[in-house]
Design a protein around this motif. Structure first.
Motif, mmCIF file in Angstrom:
data_model
loop_
_atom_site.group_PDB
_atom_site.id
_atom_site.type_symbol
_atom_site.label_atom_id
_atom_site.label_comp_id
_atom_site.label_asym_id
_atom_site.label_seq_id
_atom_site.Cartn_x
_atom_site.Cartn_y
_atom_site.Cartn_z
ATOM 1 N N GLY A 1 15.498 -6.398 2.034
ATOM 2 C CA GLY A 1 15.856 -6.906 3.347
ATOM 3 C C GLY A 1 14.686 -7.623 4.009
ATOM 4 N N ALA A 2 14.873 -8.006 5.285
ATOM 5 C CA ALA A 2 13.842 -8.762 6.011
ATOM 6 C C ALA A 2 12.558 -7.957 6.172
ATOM 7 N N SER A 3 12.689 -6.682 6.514
ATOM 8 C CA SER A 3 11.485 -5.867 6.712
ATOM 9 C C SER A 3 10.726 -5.683 5.407
ATOM 10 N N GLU A 4 11.467 -5.539 4.283
ATOM 11 C CA GLU A 4 10.813 -5.391 2.981
ATOM 12 C C GLU A 4 10.079 -6.681 2.594
ATOM 13 N N ARG A 5 10.703 -7.808 2.867
ATOM 14 C CA ARG A 5 10.059 -9.087 2.552
ATOM 15 C C ARG A 5 8.796 -9.298 3.413
ATOM 16 N N GLN A 6 8.829 -8.803 4.633
ATOM 17 C CA GLN A 6 7.658 -8.917 5.503
ATOM 18 C C GLN A 6 6.482 -8.116 4.935
ATOM 19 N N GLN A 7 6.769 -6.936 4.410
ATOM 20 C CA GLN A 7 5.713 -6.147 3.775
ATOM 21 C C GLN A 7 5.139 -6.872 2.558
ATOM 22 N N LEU A 8 6.031 -7.468 1.764
ATOM 23 C CA LEU A 8 5.580 -8.153 0.551
ATOM 24 C C LEU A 8 4.788 -9.423 0.878
ATOM 25 N N GLN A 9 5.002 -9.988 2.075
ATOM 26 C CA GLN A 9 4.215 -11.149 2.478
ATOM 27 C C GLN A 9 2.730 -10.775 2.596
ATOM 28 N N LYS A 10 2.448 -9.579 3.069
ATOM 29 C CA LYS A 10 1.063 -9.110 3.147
ATOM 30 C C LYS A 10 0.467 -8.922 1.753
ATOM 31 N N VAL A 11 1.308 -8.494 0.811
ATOM 32 C CA VAL A 11 0.841 -8.374 -0.573
ATOM 33 C C VAL A 11 0.444 -9.743 -1.108
ATOM 34 N N LEU A 12 1.269 -10.752 -0.825
ATOM 35 C CA LEU A 12 0.975 -12.114 -1.280
ATOM 36 C C LEU A 12 -0.350 -12.614 -0.694
ATOM 37 N N GLU A 13 -0.560 -12.360 0.583
ATOM 38 C CA GLU A 13 -1.796 -12.819 1.229
ATOM 39 C C GLU A 13 -3.020 -12.187 0.583
ATOM 40 N N ARG A 14 -2.950 -10.911 0.266
ATOM 41 C CA ARG A 14 -4.091 -10.237 -0.364
ATOM 42 C C ARG A 14 -4.354 -10.811 -1.750
ATOM 43 N N MET A 15 -3.303 -11.081 -2.494
ATOM 44 C CA MET A 15 -3.473 -11.610 -3.844
ATOM 45 C C MET A 15 -4.015 -13.040 -3.822
ATOM 46 N N GLN A 16 -3.701 -13.787 -2.765
ATOM 47 C CA GLN A 16 -4.236 -15.141 -2.639
ATOM 48 C C GLN A 16 -5.711 -15.115 -2.235
ATOM 49 N N GLN A 17 -6.094 -14.137 -1.417
ATOM 50 C CA GLN A 17 -7.479 -14.029 -0.968
ATOM 51 C C GLN A 17 -8.401 -13.549 -2.081
ATOM 52 N N ASP A 18 -7.912 -12.674 -2.921
ATOM 53 C CA ASP A 18 -8.720 -12.095 -4.001
ATOM 54 C C ASP A 18 -7.998 -12.331 -5.319
ATOM 55 N N SER A 19 -8.422 -13.371 -6.002
ATOM 56 C CA SER A 19 -7.709 -13.759 -7.224
ATOM 57 C C SER A 19 -8.057 -12.873 -8.415
ATOM 58 N N GLY A 20 -8.993 -11.938 -8.232
ATOM 59 C CA GLY A 20 -9.382 -11.100 -9.363
ATOM 60 C C GLY A 20 -8.583 -9.819 -9.486
ATOM 61 N N GLY A 21 -7.951 -9.383 -8.391
ATOM 62 C CA GLY A 21 -7.230 -8.121 -8.433
ATOM 63 C C GLY A 21 -5.806 -8.276 -8.950
ATOM 64 N N ILE A 22 -5.197 -7.144 -9.262
ATOM 65 C CA ILE A 22 -3.798 -7.120 -9.712
ATOM 66 C C ILE A 22 -3.055 -6.067 -8.893
ATOM 67 N N VAL A 23 -1.722 -6.050 -9.033
ATOM 68 C CA VAL A 23 -0.927 -5.020 -8.358
ATOM 69 C C VAL A 23 -0.109 -4.255 -9.391
ATOM 70 N N SER A 24 0.106 -3.005 -9.042
ATOM 71 C CA SER A 24 0.980 -2.151 -9.856
ATOM 72 C C SER A 24 2.185 -1.766 -9.004
ATOM 73 N N ILE A 25 3.368 -2.121 -9.491
ATOM 74 C CA ILE A 25 4.609 -1.778 -8.787
ATOM 75 C C ILE A 25 5.143 -0.486 -9.402
ATOM 76 N N GLU A 26 5.186 0.549 -8.588
ATOM 77 C CA GLU A 26 5.640 1.858 -9.069
ATOM 78 C C GLU A 26 6.959 2.189 -8.370
ATOM 79 N N SER A 27 8.037 2.121 -9.155
ATOM 80 C CA SER A 27 9.394 2.229 -8.603
ATOM 81 C C SER A 27 10.070 3.519 -9.077
ATOM 82 N N TYR A 28 10.857 4.116 -8.153
ATOM 83 C CA TYR A 28 11.542 5.375 -8.466
ATOM 84 C C TYR A 28 13.003 5.300 -8.010
ATOM 85 N N ALA A 29 13.767 6.221 -8.542
ATOM 86 C CA ALA A 29 15.156 6.423 -8.098
ATOM 87 C C ALA A 29 15.445 7.923 -8.145
#
Length: 324
Positions: free
Chosen positions: A235-263
């Motif tokens: 949803g919109a709120s989830e996309r807003q959170q992911l926008q901050k993830v994008l900004e961090r990845m653009q600022q620091d091109s050396g890091g990576i992210v780990s997506i840890e998903s559960y059900a």
């Protein structure tokens, strides 16, 4: 009686007529006069300008005159009633130039004129620069003196400092700063020429403490997305959170992210649902230009008592070089 009177009168008249005719024994003696002048009367030390000395002389009998010049400083050029004087090598002080004037009958007159050699205004200028102006102890900095002499003479440089070790190299010097405490230090260059003129310039070096060691990189949770039961849509709120993830990845091109998903175990097809949630987040990041190599995914099932946590997806930042 009349004859005697006439002879006496004639005798008295003869000397008067001879005197009126200008007989030699009645003329004034021959006389020579002289007056010396020098222009200019003041000159700066080292000036490449010749002074002009002349004598104003006269002979009462208008005889031809001869001139002899002398002086106690400088070099005289020329002969006659006017000469030139080179005073460019004289030290500051008062000097004289003299002329002797004489006719063929050895009638003579002498005169003297004086001139002054003045210490000129300082012709030297200098400016000191240092590179860098701020450094840690133990580094070597370069100092340079940019000097100019209006007369183009050869210049000499001497260096001084109140801290460190100076290694002079003419108009430049190297300063070794090993062992210096934090603070300001002055480096001075004295520049002088062949005539003894001198000027100083200074530069300031600031010794600083070394920066603190860098903070070790740490893991960070950039986003936490709670999905509705049995849902994998963003949803919109989830996309807003992911926008901050994008900004961090653009600022620091050396890091990576780990997506840890559960059900949750009681959701429909929990394993596939957890995978769908992870893929939804990964797909959004890649749509925004993030390389797939920088996105790792981990899928798992929550515990029976996990509650909302069983439906939470974490996006974890992993700094460059860190193993996770």
């Amino acid at each position: 009686m009349q004859l005697t009177t006439a002879i006496t009168a004639l005798a008295l008249l003869v000397p008067t007529r001879l005197l009126a005719a200008g007989w030699p024994w009645n003329k004034p003696p021959d006389q020579v006069t002289a007056n010396c002048l020098v222009e200019p009367a003041q000159v700066e030390q080292g000036a490449a300008v010749r002074l002009r000395a002349r004598v104003e002389a006269a002979d009462t009998r208008k005889h031809k005159l001869a001139y002899v010049w002398s002086g106690n400083g400088g070099q005289i050029f020329g002969t006659g009633a006017e000469v030139e004087l080179d005073a460019s090598r004289l030290n500051p002080g008062v000097y004289s130039v003299a002329a002797g004037v004489q006719d063929a009958y050895k009638n003579r007159a002498d005169c003297v004129a004086h001139f002054q050699v003045q210490l000129p205004a300082n012709p030297l200028t200098a400016r000191c620069t240092i590179e860098p102006g701020e450094a840690e102890a133990g580094t070597t900095v370069r100092v340079k003196a940019e000097a100019a002499d209006q007369r183009g003479q050869t210049l000499r440089y001497r260096w001084f400092t109140n801290g460190g070790v100076l290694l002079p190299e003419g108009a430049e010097a190297a300063l070794q700063t090993a062992g210096l405490a934090p603070g300001q230090y002055s480096i001075t260059s004295r520049v002088d020429d062949e005539w003894g003129h001198a000027t100083d310039c200074s530069a300031t070096l600031r010794i600083i403490l070394p920066p603190p060691p860098p903070i070790p990189p740490e893991l960070a949770i950039l986003a936490q997305i709670i999905f509705p039961r049995n849902g994998a849509q963003l949803g919109a709120s989830e996309r807003q959170q992911l926008q901050k993830v994008l900004e961090r990845m653009q600022q620091d091109s050396g890091g990576i992210v780990s997506i840890e998903s559960y059900a949750a175990p009681d959701e429909i097809s929990p394993q596939k649902l957890a995978e769908a949630r992870a893929e939804a987040v990964k797909h959004l990041l890649m749509e925004q230009g993030v390389s797939e190599s920088r996105v790792h995914t981990t899928v798992g099932l929550g515990g029976r008592l996990g509650g909302v946590r069983n439906r939470t997806l974490d996006v974890i930042w992993i700094p460059e070089g860190m193993e996770y």
